[in-house]
Motif scaffolding. Structure first.
Motif, PDB file in Angstrom:
ATOM      1  N   ILE A  40      42.342  31.427  41.990  1.00  0.00           N
ATOM      2  CA  ILE A  40      42.639  30.259  41.152  1.00  0.00           C
ATOM      3  C   ILE A  40      42.137  28.940  41.742  1.00  0.00           C
ATOM      4  O   ILE A  40      42.073  27.945  41.041  1.00  0.00           O
ATOM      5  N   GLU A  41      41.780  28.919  43.010  1.00  0.00           N
ATOM      6  CA  GLU A  41      41.230  27.685  43.587  1.00  0.00           C
ATOM      7  C   GLU A  41      40.088  28.011  44.528  1.00  0.00           C
ATOM      8  O   GLU A  41      40.254  28.797  45.469  1.00  0.00           O
ATOM      9  N   TYR A  42      38.946  27.423  44.239  1.00  0.00           N
ATOM     10  CA  TYR A  42      37.744  27.724  45.035  1.00  0.00           C
ATOM     11  C   TYR A  42      36.825  26.501  45.022  1.00  0.00           C
ATOM     12  O   TYR A  42      35.616  26.623  45.261  1.00  0.00           O
ATOM     13  N   ALA A  43      37.393  25.318  44.744  1.00  0.00           N
ATOM     14  CA  ALA A  43      36.593  24.115  44.486  1.00  0.00           C
ATOM     15  C   ALA A  43      35.656  23.739  45.631  1.00  0.00           C
ATOM     16  O   ALA A  43      34.615  23.133  45.399  1.00  0.00           O
ATOM     17  N   SER A  44      36.027  24.099  46.871  1.00  0.00           N
ATOM     18  CA  SER A  44      35.189  23.664  47.998  1.00  0.00           C
ATOM     19  C   SER A  44      34.103  24.667  48.346  1.00  0.00           C
ATOM     20  O   SER A  44      33.354  24.460  49.298  1.00  0.00           O
ATOM     21  N   GLU A  45      34.029  25.771  47.604  1.00  0.00           N
ATOM     22  CA  GLU A  45      33.017  26.782  47.937  1.00  0.00           C
ATOM     23  C   GLU A  45      31.643  26.387  47.378  1.00  0.00           C
ATOM     24  O   GLU A  45      31.555  25.671  46.388  1.00  0.00           O
ATOM     25  N   THR A  46      30.600  26.888  48.027  1.00  0.00           N
ATOM     26  CA  THR A  46      29.237  26.499  47.643  1.00  0.00           C
ATOM     27  C   THR A  46      28.897  27.025  46.249  1.00  0.00           C
ATOM     28  O   THR A  46      28.978  28.227  46.006  1.00  0.00           O
ATOM     29  N   PRO A  47      28.489  26.118  45.335  1.00  0.00           N
ATOM     30  CA  PRO A  47      28.099  26.573  44.002  1.00  0.00           C
ATOM     31  C   PRO A  47      26.952  27.580  44.093  1.00  0.00           C
ATOM     32  O   PRO A  47      26.027  27.395  44.879  1.00  0.00           O
ATOM     33  N   GLY A  48      27.065  28.650  43.308  1.00  0.00           N
ATOM     34  CA  GLY A  48      26.003  29.662  43.295  1.00  0.00           C
ATOM     35  C   GLY A  48      26.162  30.695  44.396  1.00  0.00           C
ATOM     36  O   GLY A  48      25.569  31.764  44.334  1.00  0.00           O
ATOM     37  N   LEU A  49      26.969  30.388  45.405  1.00  0.00           N
ATOM     38  CA  LEU A  49      27.200  31.366  46.477  1.00  0.00           C
ATOM     39  C   LEU A  49      28.684  31.726  46.509  1.00  0.00           C
ATOM     40  O   LEU A  49      29.132  32.548  45.737  1.00  0.00           O
ATOM     41  N   GLY A  50      29.460  31.035  47.363  1.00  0.00           N
ATOM     42  CA  GLY A  50      30.889  31.333  47.465  1.00  0.00           C
ATOM     43  C   GLY A  50      31.639  31.086  46.164  1.00  0.00           C
ATOM     44  O   GLY A  50      32.578  31.817  45.834  1.00  0.00           O
ATOM     45  N   ALA A  51      31.211  30.076  45.403  1.00  0.00           N
ATOM     46  CA  ALA A  51      31.926  29.737  44.154  1.00  0.00           C
ATOM     47  C   ALA A  51      31.787  30.827  43.098  1.00  0.00           C
ATOM     48  O   ALA A  51      32.494  30.808  42.086  1.00  0.00           O
ATOM     49  N   LYS A  52      30.884  31.799  43.353  1.00  0.00           N
ATOM     50  CA  LYS A  52      30.758  32.918  42.404  1.00  0.00           C
ATOM     51  C   LYS A  52      32.035  33.758  42.376  1.00  0.00           C
ATOM     52  O   LYS A  52      32.214  34.584  41.493  1.00  0.00           O
ATOM     53  N   ILE A  53      32.919  33.517  43.341  1.00  0.00           N
ATOM     54  CA  ILE A  53      34.193  34.234  43.388  1.00  0.00           C
ATOM     55  C   ILE A  53      35.003  33.949  42.107  1.00  0.00           C
ATOM     56  O   ILE A  53      35.911  34.686  41.760  1.00  0.00           O
ATOM     57  N   SER A  54      34.644  32.887  41.392  1.00  0.00           N
ATOM     58  CA  SER A  54      35.353  32.557  40.148  1.00  0.00           C
ATOM     59  C   SER A  54      35.027  33.569  39.041  1.00  0.00           C
ATOM     60  O   SER A  54      35.756  33.670  38.060  1.00  0.00           O
ATOM     61  N   GLU A  55      33.929  34.330  39.198  1.00  0.00           N
ATOM     62  CA  GLU A  55      33.529  35.263  38.142  1.00  0.00           C
ATOM     63  C   GLU A  55      34.439  36.500  38.152  1.00  0.00           C
ATOM     64  O   GLU A  55      34.685  37.087  39.203  1.00  0.00           O
ATOM     65  N   ILE A  56      34.909  36.848  36.958  1.00  0.00           N
ATOM     66  CA  ILE A  56      35.870  37.947  36.838  1.00  0.00           C
ATOM     67  C   ILE A  56      35.276  39.268  37.339  1.00  0.00           C
ATOM     68  O   ILE A  56      35.950  40.036  38.026  1.00  0.00           O
ATOM     69  N   ASN A  57      33.990  39.510  37.031  1.00  0.00           N
ATOM     70  CA  ASN A  57      33.394  40.797  37.449  1.00  0.00           C
ATOM     71  C   ASN A  57      33.346  40.926  38.976  1.00  0.00           C
ATOM     72  O   ASN A  57      33.335  42.038  39.504  1.00  0.00           O
ATOM     73  N   ILE A  58      33.337  39.785  39.677  1.00  0.00           N
ATOM     74  CA  ILE A  58      33.373  39.839  41.151  1.00  0.00           C
ATOM     75  C   ILE A  58      34.821  40.033  41.620  1.00  0.00           C
ATOM     76  O   ILE A  58      35.087  40.827  42.515  1.00  0.00           O
ATOM     77  N   GLN A  59      35.750  39.341  40.976  1.00  0.00           N
ATOM     78  CA  GLN A  59      37.166  39.506  41.351  1.00  0.00           C
ATOM     79  C   GLN A  59      37.630  40.943  41.113  1.00  0.00           C
ATOM     80  O   GLN A  59      38.471  41.463  41.843  1.00  0.00           O
TER      81      GLN A  59
END
Lengths: 201, 244
Positions: free
Chosen positions: B148-167
């Motif tokens: 639910i919170e990933y705002a400081s992660e690198t867009p396109g890399l770590g922030a991909k954790i927001s994608e449901i298929n990765i979760q």
């Protein structure tokens, strides 16, 4: 009208004045992010330009910068709270970059060079022109990076192209450089054309 | 002297007007902010309480919290644990922590379901995860998670954790897998596989979550999620021991 087109093309804050590079490079990983950031900046720019134009006569010269910063920071906080309440997903995606609008040099730059010398209406138009110029630049950069890095535009999958580097910071510099060169080329061509037309006359 | 007073007064007036404007706007948007935060939380709780395979809820649909009041009915405060700055538990290795908003539900088959919110440090800051653990006759398994919170992660890399298929790569994990500890495949020293069945089996029984193929170049963020999940399991096991 001239004031608006000035910000949009002739003095575009991103491609011509090369201002506000931090949000330009950091938030343009996708077209939607670029659009959201651009609109938030436009709203702050328009409001701060108008208020600064109103108070310019009352603020002593030596405290104008801290006064402008307080006004800009207040409007940024207002936009941050409104986005938190009403556009939650976008607010979450843009994260830290919304509070950082405070230090966007386009806003303080326009306050210093335009709003503090012109009336409210002209300052409003300048805010609109510069804001839309900034938004346009961010959206174009976002589209280029999203397309090359993820094969999509505004989230719509078009190809399987995945040049991950374009979404990463180096990609931001490469795309910005290419676009700046392209717009520079257009500007030079335009100048040449005008020169030729003058000579023909 | 006169100039200094005038300068101070102007600054004071600007500050007072700004503060007034901010207070008024805050009063107006306070309720929508709280509501959007709550909506995001309720949505995440519903998602983690859903069986990923069947798409069915693990609890009675009528028991699903729909507002703050109904959510508070499921609030659970474990004995012997006290909240400090909203954190109720820190893992033994210090890598993960659990927040004090823990909810306990009764499942359709009389099992107990715990919904926990926890965090760990990712690449740029905290990565917050909400997860549902099902306690079925003292065997706990992980049903689902939402980051639910990933705002400081690198867009396109770590922030991909927001994608449901990765979760979805992180769940479900059986008690065997939780017991040995959740880890990303790179940390487990195993290569990614195209064999879907094998990938599932490896995750469920050995706790190995395959992320290297979908999050190329980003190991720290999924590792943070794994640390959070391990902290949650550790916490539930300790609470269970205390209750025995």
């Amino acid at each position: 009208m001239k004031i608006i087109t000035n910000g949009l093309f002739k003095n575009n804050p991103t491609f011509v004045q090369v201002l506000g590079m931090c949000p330009t490079l950091a938030t343009t990983t996708s077209a939607v992010n670029g659009l959201g950031m651009g609109l938030a900046t436009t709203a702050v720019l328009v409001m701060s330009n108008m208020v600064i134009s109103v108070i310019k006569k009352f603020v002593p010269d030596k405290i104008r910068i801290p006064s402008y910063i307080v006004i800009i920071a207040s409007f940024v906080t207002v936009i941050d709270m409104i986005m938190h309440g009403f556009t939650y997903e976008l607010w979450k995606t843009l994260g830290l970059f919304i509070p950082l609008i405070v230090v966007n040099c386009i806003i303080l730059g326009r306050a210093e060079s335009f709003a503090s010398k012109n009336n409210v209406f002209k300052s409003f138009l300048d805010g609109i022109g510069m804001g839309l110029g900034f938004t346009g630049a961010l959206v174009i950069l976002g589209i280029v990076r999203e397309f090359l890095g993820n094969g999509s535009i505004f989230g719509l999958q078009i190809t399987n192209l995945k040049l991950y580097a374009m979404i990463l910071p180096p990609g931001a510099f490469i795309a910005l450089g290419m676009l700046a060169a392209f717009f520079n080329y257009l500007g030079t061509m335009n100048l040449k054309k005008k020169k030729q037309q003058k000579e023909e006359k | 002297m006169h100039d200094n007073i005038k300068t101070g007064l102007v600054l004071m007036i600007i500050a007072i007007i700004s503060a007034t404007l901010l207070s008024i706007v805050y009063m107006i948007v306070k309720a929508p902010i709280e509501q959007s935060e709550l909506n995001a939380k309720l949505k995440a709780i519903e998602q983690v309480l859903t069986n990923d395979e069947t798409g069915e809820l693990l609890i009675n649909a009528d028991d699903l919290p729909k507002n703050k009041e109904t959510l508070n009915k499921y609030f659970w405060n474990p004995e012997n644990y006290q909240s400090e700055n909203s954190v109720i538990y820190k893992s033994d290795n210090g890598k993960g922590w659990i927040y004090d908003d823990i909810y306990r539900f009764n499942g359709l088959n009389d099992e107990t379901i715990y919904v926990l919110t926890g965090g760990s440090i990712g690449y740029g800051g905290e990565v917050k995860t909400i997860a549902a653990y099902v306690d079925n006759e003292n065997k706990i398994y992980l049903n689902a998670i939402r980051v639910i919170e990933y705002a400081s992660e690198t867009p396109g890399l770590g922030a991909k954790i927001s994608e449901i298929n990765i979760q979805e790569r992180f769940y479900p994990i059986l008690s065997e897998g939780l017991e040995v500890g959740v880890k990303v495949n790179k940390d487990a020293g195993v290569q990614s596989t195209d064999d879907y069945e094998f990938m599932i089996e490896r995750r469920e029984k050995e706790g190995i979550v395959q992320t290297s193929d979908v999050m190329t170049g980003a190991t720290i963020t999924p590792r943070a999620v794994a640390s959070t999940l391990n902290s949650m399991y550790e916490f539930l096991m300790k609470v269970g021991e205390n209750n025995e």
